[in-house]
Design an enzyme around this catalytic site. Structure first.
Site, PDB file in Angstrom:
ATOM      1  N   LYS A 249     -26.635  78.292  41.327  1.00 26.18           N
ATOM      2  CA  LYS A 249     -26.872  78.498  39.892  1.00 26.18           C
ATOM      3  C   LYS A 249     -26.503  77.226  39.153  1.00 26.18           C
ATOM      4  CE  LYS A 249     -25.095  81.034  35.844  1.00 26.18           C
ATOM      5  NZ  LYS A 249     -24.315  82.184  35.334  1.00 26.18           N
TER       6      LYS A 249
ATOM      7  N   LYS B  88     -22.593  83.990  23.066  1.00 24.82           N
ATOM      8  CA  LYS B  88     -21.187  84.190  23.434  1.00 24.82           C
ATOM      9  C   LYS B  88     -20.294  83.973  22.211  1.00 24.82           C
ATOM     10  CE  LYS B  88     -21.406  82.588  28.248  1.00 24.82           C
ATOM     11  NZ  LYS B  88     -21.004  83.825  28.926  1.00 24.82           N
TER      12      LYS B  88
ATOM     13  N   ASP C  63     -20.926  76.171  34.183  1.00 25.64           N
ATOM     14  CA  ASP C  63     -21.852  77.175  34.708  1.00 25.64           C
ATOM     15  C   ASP C  63     -22.870  76.557  35.684  1.00 25.64           C
ATOM     16  OD1 ASP C  63     -22.146  79.919  34.701  1.00 25.64           O
ATOM     17  OD2 ASP C  63     -23.705  79.931  33.159  1.00 25.64           O
TER      18      ASP C  63
ATOM     19  N   ASP D  94     -27.442  86.740  28.057  1.00 26.13           N
ATOM     20  CA  ASP D  94     -26.292  86.058  28.670  1.00 26.13           C
ATOM     21  C   ASP D  94     -26.204  86.358  30.177  1.00 26.13           C
ATOM     22  OD1 ASP D  94     -24.099  84.424  28.775  1.00 26.13           O
ATOM     23  OD2 ASP D  94     -22.702  85.864  27.881  1.00 26.13           O
TER      24      ASP D  94
ATOM     25  N   GLU E 127     -28.139  85.422  32.405  1.00 24.35           N
ATOM     26  CA  GLU E 127     -29.250  84.506  32.664  1.00 24.35           C
ATOM     27  C   GLU E 127     -29.213  83.934  34.082  1.00 24.35           C
ATOM     28  OE1 GLU E 127     -26.421  83.573  31.478  1.00 24.35           O
ATOM     29  OE2 GLU E 127     -26.070  81.879  32.811  1.00 24.35           O
TER      30      GLU E 127
ATOM     31  N   ARG F 171     -28.685  85.283  36.937  1.00 25.60           N
ATOM     32  CA  ARG F 171     -29.414  86.096  37.919  1.00 25.60           C
ATOM     33  C   ARG F 171     -30.916  85.914  37.780  1.00 25.60           C
ATOM     34  NH1 ARG F 171     -26.590  91.510  35.840  1.00 25.60           N
ATOM     35  NH2 ARG F 171     -24.949  89.975  35.532  1.00 25.60           N
TER      36      ARG F 171
HETATM   37  N1  BES Z   1     -21.793  82.259  33.226  1.00 25.57           N
HETATM   38  C1  BES Z   1     -21.447  83.584  32.875  1.00 25.57           C
HETATM   39  C2  BES Z   1     -20.337  84.163  33.781  1.00 25.57           C
HETATM   40  C3  BES Z   1     -18.978  83.534  33.669  1.00 25.57           C
HETATM   41  C4  BES Z   1     -18.004  84.095  32.879  1.00 25.57           C
HETATM   42  C5  BES Z   1     -18.655  82.438  34.433  1.00 25.57           C
HETATM   43  C6  BES Z   1     -16.749  83.533  32.827  1.00 25.57           C
HETATM   44  C7  BES Z   1     -17.402  81.869  34.380  1.00 25.57           C
HETATM   45  C8  BES Z   1     -16.444  82.416  33.585  1.00 25.57           C
HETATM   46  C9  BES Z   1     -22.658  84.495  32.997  1.00 25.57           C
HETATM   47  O1  BES Z   1     -23.887  83.925  32.749  1.00 25.57           O
HETATM   48  C10 BES Z   1     -22.474  85.603  32.010  1.00 25.57           C
HETATM   49  O2  BES Z   1     -22.416  85.317  30.852  1.00 25.57           O
HETATM   50  N2  BES Z   1     -22.382  86.817  32.527  1.00 25.57           N
HETATM   51  C11 BES Z   1     -22.185  87.955  31.699  1.00 25.57           C
HETATM   52  C12 BES Z   1     -23.015  89.077  32.271  1.00 25.57           C
HETATM   53  C13 BES Z   1     -23.124  90.281  31.381  1.00 25.57           C
HETATM   54  C14 BES Z   1     -23.923  89.943  30.133  1.00 25.57           C
HETATM   55  C15 BES Z   1     -23.804  91.378  32.153  1.00 25.57           C
HETATM   56  C16 BES Z   1     -20.706  88.336  31.752  1.00 25.57           C
HETATM   57  O3  BES Z   1     -20.074  88.158  32.785  1.00 25.57           O
HETATM   58  O4  BES Z   1     -20.189  88.769  30.725  1.00 25.57           O
HETATM   59 ZN    ZN Z   2     -24.019  81.857  33.102  1.00 25.58          ZN
HETATM   60 ZN    ZN Z   3     -24.422  83.950  30.686  1.00 24.09          ZN
END
Ligand code: BES
Ligand code: ZN
Ligand code: ZN
Length: 489
Positions: A245, A257, A268, A327, A329, A331
């Site tokens: 990723k 966010k 990321d 967010d 994204e 996946r």
């Molecule tokens: N890049 C983030 C995940 C992340 C969070 C990485 C904290 C490192 C530290 C990912 O893209 C994300 O925002 N995931 C969301 C998914 C949710 C919207 C289902 C999350 O984890 O809140």
């Molecule tokens: Zn992310």
């Molecule tokens: Zn995200």
């Protein structure tokens, strides 16, 4: 900094400082010359405890020989020499079971612990230590072969240098590294190490039907890139693909966010940078495996043109995805990158994806541990065993028959988020599984590195910032699988 194995006992090596590990608080060992003085100074030899005796030219460090402890002690020793004036240090060898493993651990710990990211500091204070000389003398007089020692030092340096390179990339800010830049960097790596490199720009991605990746990157002025690097040795024992990723920034998109969650989202791209490091290390170590690194690079931003919650997009394999949160994204990018990987490397043996995928994984396992998910118990166990010997922390998060239902969409083939607020790390993995062909289900494993990829409070040999998570685990797994004989630790 260099580490060099010298075929001489400790007292015949000239250096500015000697590093002495005090194992299991044994202050009565023959290498501990100043027991009384150390005791007077209150030094007990607890792990991570250090005591510098400048007049004696010695630095004492508390240590144990188990697991990751030698790496941590080496890092502590090197860090205690920051802001001093020693250029050359010497140290003996400490062996628990396997000499090779422990010598490698020392070198890795020293180099990883010395790392700092000062590229953007106007006034740099570089670490003074330039070389560590490792003596041909063992703490408990255990025998080992100098030839193996030299090979171990060389190998560990390659691995640690690669991890530090990955750390540099991840630490680089998003105004410097965006998808196109990451592609250029990958091309430089490819040229330097004679790897094959293919870059897909937005037109190529459209031709490949990679709408999901394009949707994620659409609002950014920096358009997405798919980067495919290949290391092809002669007569490879297997073909392994790492898919990373590579969100060079994740603002969350329209599902924006909160500001304090956005900071550190330059990290990321850690999965992609790890994949790049793995293919580089595989080449430098001349592993007998064909290794592919496929990096899905995009920037998740906001704009009038941004992809939206409610959009329904079609991934490369034809599956439709209802976007309910922009967010989630990573996946979407991985869905297309995984399809691409399976199409371009049709007879692969393993496919491993690495991603800072979910905050839920950090909630589940904490900030230190990689989440390991997949359909094959055997493969997951091999990954967990490799993690243990590499010093990386990893744990399994299990699938079950109930979780897939949470991803059902009323109007598309699948939703990009779960309908439950629990188990988010696993449902994210189950989303990815939808883009793994049936025949590859047991060849696939997903590593969620959201916890350890970026360190906000230093731990072990990880200073503030990127850790290079996933690289050492992956290399150790490939070595155990294709290089080492059975029973190697
Ligand atoms: N890049 C983030 C995940 C992340 C969070 C990485 C904290 C490192 C530290 C990912 O893209 C994300 O925002 N995931 C969301 C998914 C949710 C919207 C289902 C999350 O984890 O809140
Ligand atoms: Zn992310
Ligand atoms: Zn995200």
């Amino acid at each position: 900094m260099r580490c060099t194995f010298v075929e001489k006992p400790l007292d015949q090596i000239e250096a500015d400082i000697e590093i002495v590990f005090v194992i299991d608080k044994r202050l009565d060992h023959k290498w501990v010359a100043d027991k009384e003085l150390l005791e007077k100074l209150g030094f007990k030899g607890e792990v991570e405890e250090v005591c510098l005796l400048p007049e004696k030219g010695q630095l004492y460090v508390g240590a144990k020989l188990e697991h990751d402890e030698i790496r941590i002690a080496a890092a502590k020793a090197v860090r205690a020499l920051k802001n001093k004036d020693y250029k050359r240090a010497k140290v003996g060898v400490y062996i628990q079971n396997c000499p090779i493993t422990n010598i490698k651990a020392f070198v890795e710990g020293a180099l990883l612990g010395r790392y700092e990211f000062d590229k953007y500091k106007s006034k740099k204070k570089p670490h003074p230590l330039k070389e560590i000389l490792i003596a041909n003398e063992e703490y408990a007089d255990k025998p080992f072969s100098p030839e193996h020692a030299k090979k171990s030092v060389a190998e560990a340096q390659k691995v640690a240098q690669t991890v530090n390179f990955v750390r540099d990339l991840v630490n680089s800010p998003p105004n410097e590294i965006y998808p196109e830049r990451l592609a250029e960097i990958a091309q430089d790596v490819a040229q330097r190490y004679e790897l094959e490199c293919t870059i897909l720009d937005e037109q190529d991605l459209a031709k490949e039907g990679m709408e999901a990746m394009l949707a994620v990157g659409r609002a950014s002025v920096h358009k997405p890139r798919l980067i495919h690097l290949t290391y092809r040795p002669e007569n490879p024992k297997a073909k392994v693909v790492f898919v990373g990723k590579g969100l060079t920034y994740d603002s969350g998109g329209l599902s924006l966010k909160p500001s304090d969650y956005m900071v550190t989202m330059k990290a990321d791209k850690s999965g992609a940078c790890a994949a790049l490091g793995i293919v580089e290390a595989a080449k430098r170590l001349e592993l007998p495996v064909e290794v592919h690194a496929i990096l899905g690079a995009a920037e998740n931003m906001v704009d009038g043109n941004a992809y939206k919650p409610d959009d329904i997009i079609k991934a490369k394999n034809g599956k439709t995805i209802e976007v309910r949160n922009t967010d989630a994204e990573g996946r979407l990018v991985l869905a297309d990158a995984l399809c691409y990987a399976q199409e371009k490397v049709p007879d692969l043996d393993y496919i491993v994806d690495i991603a800072t995928l979910t905050g839920a994984c950090v909630v589940a396992l904490g900030e230190y541990t990689i989440g390991v998910m997949g359909e094959s118990q055997e493969l997951k166990e091999k990954i967990l065993a490799a993690a243990r010997s590499s010093g990386e922390l990893a744990a399994e998060l299990p699938f079950n028959r109930y979780l897939p239902k949470l991803l059902e969409s009323k109007q598309a083939d699948i939703s990009n988020i779960s309908s439950s607020r629990y188990g988010g790390a696993i449902t994210a993995a189950l989303f990815l599984k939808e883009f793994i062909e049936e025949k590859n289900h047991k060849r696939w494993v997903h590593l969620d590195i959201a916890g350890p990829a970026y360190v906000e409070k230093e731990w072990g040999y990880n200073p503030y910032g990127a850790s290079g998570a996933g690289v050492r685990l992956a290399i150790k797994w490939l070595q155990k699988e294709y290089v080492f004989s059975k029973n190697h630790p």
